[in-house]
Design an enzyme around this catalytic site. Structure first.
Site, PDB file in Angstrom:
ATOM      1  N   GLU A 240       0.884  -1.174   0.000  1.00 16.65           N
ATOM      2  CA  GLU A 240       0.000   0.000   0.000  1.00 16.65           C
ATOM      3  C   GLU A 240       0.916   1.216   0.000  1.00 16.65           C
ATOM      4  O   GLU A 240       1.511   1.544   1.028  1.00 16.65           O
ATOM      5  CB  GLU A 240      -0.889  -0.019   1.252  1.00 16.65           C
ATOM      6  CG  GLU A 240      -1.806  -1.234   1.365  1.00 16.65           C
ATOM      7  CD  GLU A 240      -2.970  -1.189   0.381  1.00 16.65           C
ATOM      8  OE1 GLU A 240      -3.211  -0.137  -0.232  1.00 16.65           O
ATOM      9  OE2 GLU A 240      -3.627  -2.224   0.215  1.00 16.65           O
ATOM     10  N   CYS A 274      -2.337   9.282   2.598  1.00 14.47           N
ATOM     11  CA  CYS A 274      -1.975   8.725   1.291  1.00 14.47           C
ATOM     12  C   CYS A 274      -3.015   9.067   0.239  1.00 14.47           C
ATOM     13  O   CYS A 274      -2.696   9.237  -0.923  1.00 14.47           O
ATOM     14  CB  CYS A 274      -1.777   7.224   1.397  1.00 14.47           C
ATOM     15  SG  CYS A 274      -3.197   6.377   2.093  1.00 14.47           S
TER      16      CYS A 274
END
Ligand code: NAD
Length: 499
Positions: A240, A274
């Site tokens: 990720e 993010c």
């Protein structure tokens, strides 16, 4: 600095980024120490993996309750080591509880044997069983130290794995607190272990012959290194990674709502998300109005220390503070215009506070447009046509999240299909992360694999396909000895069935 590495004593000194005060010290675990933890987790796997799915769900229900009981303490720990606002910390706790709830309810259903059709082979039965992989190494970053540790942890545990977590060197205390809470909730100590340390400690976990899977959340640069090692070892890995999320705003959007969303999506958690909005791509004829609306909304929010009534906190650590300041400087030098912000907030001499920043006249060669910023910064560009907006959005090597804003849902959906990203919100930002039924993850350089949802949970298992013979016939037609009769029979079957 907010995490000082002391090589002599193999310690990390943890500092509060909002005040500069020392919080505590933690050890940088060495190879043998990491291996000892992995070994404990491996030993315990034989017990944890044999529990029924419902029993594992019960443990996780206790964990959810214990997290809620300890919420204030947890929020304080998160705020102290990240400098983020209390609201941003509460969002972390809330999100984890929502995911836990989903996993407790749906996990047993998603992980039980799944019946499969056998096609022509009606004399067989088939199903898939989802078997835990073993010891999962979870490596997490500092920006959401609770969500990004607890999220993968509870999925791995539900799936029957045991876990060793390597938290970020910048935010180890949140994971240490999580383990304390898990222990209080009755989660067996060797089902979830913590290896504090820096990148070297993380690498030991990845390189260990006894970790069976790695779930990494962090930068694309580190993800690449981990992928290389896992590739060589043929070790399954979920990555990720970073993002540079576009927000496309069409002229017919609800501009007030979009302005509020741009601000929250770009500036909450000081932009250290993010899936933060980083590139705002606005249709030319509403650009001026849209930026003015954002400025109006910005004038309503305050920056400050986490225990006050504020909307924006400090940056989490010195290195990230410098990256963001450097990008702003680069943009200025290359001709961008700082609409507002763009400097260290002078009200807080000791803390790492960057004033929320809006930048226009940006060009492709500016770092603030090309690289992940991960700070309280929104950069703007304009477009004329739908095709142009999509092309700008897809320019980045990243593909994590995105959003598209238009009252014309047909157009919004058409655009969404053409934007290369792991997720996209229509007339909203970032909210997909809390919808547990949606897989989460990136495309392009934003990562490999998915977490959450049925697909994400199953990623922490090995799928085993099982076929059961129903009738115990004396033999199968395709077994030895081959004969012309059988050969012709199959030839004719093939023509009949598939010709
Ligand atoms: P980072 O890559 O520097 O560090 C992440 C973790 O990896 C830390 O625990 C670190 O100690 C460890 N590490 C460093 N080198 C290692 C190595 N060689 N082997 C094993 N482990 C190693 O990232 P960061 O600065 O902590 O986090 C910020 C980044 O994370 C941003 O790029 C952000 O976009 C990304 N991120 C992604 C998601 C997502 O879900 N896609 C979520 C949050 C953050």
């Amino acid at each position: 600095m907010t995490a000082i590495i002391k090589e002599e004593t193999l310690e990390i000194i943890n500092l509060n980024p909002a005040t500069g005060e020392e919080i505590n010290k933690v050890r940088i675990l060495q190879k043998e120490e990491v291996e000892a933890l992995v070994y404990k987790a491996k030993e315990y796997f034989s017990i944890w993996s044999k529990l029924s799915l419902n029993d594992r769900a019960k443990y996780l229900k206790n964990l959810r309750k214990e997290i809620v009981r300890n919420m204030d303490d947890l929020v304080k720990t998160i705020c102290e080591e990240t400098g983020k606002t209390e609201m941003d910390s509460i969002i972390e706790v809330f999100t984890v509880c929502e995911h836990l709830n989903y996993i407790i309810k749906k996990g047993p259903k998603f992980l039980k044997d799944e019946k499969k059709s056998t096609g022509l082979f009606i004399h067989k039965k088939a199903y898939v069983s989802f078997q835990p992989k073993g010891v999962v190494g979870i490596i997490s970053p500092w920006n959401y130290p609770f969500i990004l540790t607890a999220g993968p942890l509870v999925q791995a545990l539900m799936a029957g794995n045991t876990v060793v977590v390597k938290p970020s060197e910048v935010t180890p205390n949140t994971t240490i607190k999580l383990r304390e809470i898990a222990t209080k909730a009755g989660i067996p100590q060797d089902a979830f272990l913590v290896a504090t340390g820096d990148g070297r400690t993380g690498a030991f976990l990845v390189e260990s012959k006894n970790t069976d899977m790695i779930c990494f959340t962090g930068s694309t640069a580190t993800g690449r290194k981990i992928a290389e090692i896992c590739g060589k070892m043929l070790k399954p890995v979920i990555l990720e990674l970073g993002g540079k999320d576009p927000m496309i705003v069409f002229e017919d959007a609800d501009l007030r709502r979009a302005a509020k969303a741009a601000l929250w999506g770009g500036i909450s958690n000081s932009g250290q998300t993010c899936i933060a909005v980083e590139r705002v791509i606005v249709q030319e004829n509403v650009y001026k109005e849209f930026v003015e609306l954002i400025q109006q909304e910005l004038s309503k929010i305050k920056q400050g220390y986490y225990n006050q009534e504020i909307s924006v906190g400090s940056m989490a650590f010195e290195k990230q503070f410098q990256i963001v300041m450097n990008q702003i400087q680069d943009a200025k030098e290359k001709g961008a215009r700082i609409i507002t912000g763009g400097s260290k907030n002078p009200e807080f001499s000791k803390g790492l506070f960057i004033t929320p920043t809006l930048i226009e006249n940006v060009s492709d060669s500016m770092k603030v447009w090309e690289e992940e910023t991960f700070g309280p910064v929104l950069a703007f560009k304009t477009f004329k046509t739908e095709e142009e907006a999509i092309a700008i959005a897809n320019q980045s090597p990243y593909g994590l999240n995105a959003s598209v804003w238009s009252k014309n849902k047909k157009r919004a959906k058409r655009v969404a299909r053409q934007v290369k990203s792991g997720a996209i919100c229509i007339n909203d930002v970032m909210v997909n992360y809390i919808i547990s039924d949606l897989p989460f993850g990136g495309v392009k350089e934003s990562g490999i694999g998915r977490v959450y949802s049925k697909e994400g949970l199953r990623a922490f298992t090995d799928m085993q396909s099982v076929v059961v013979d129903r009738f115990n016939l004396p033999f199968e037609l395709w077994w030895f000895p081959y004969s012309n009769k059988i050969k012709n029979l199959f030839k004719n079957f093939t023509k009949l069935l598939f010709g």
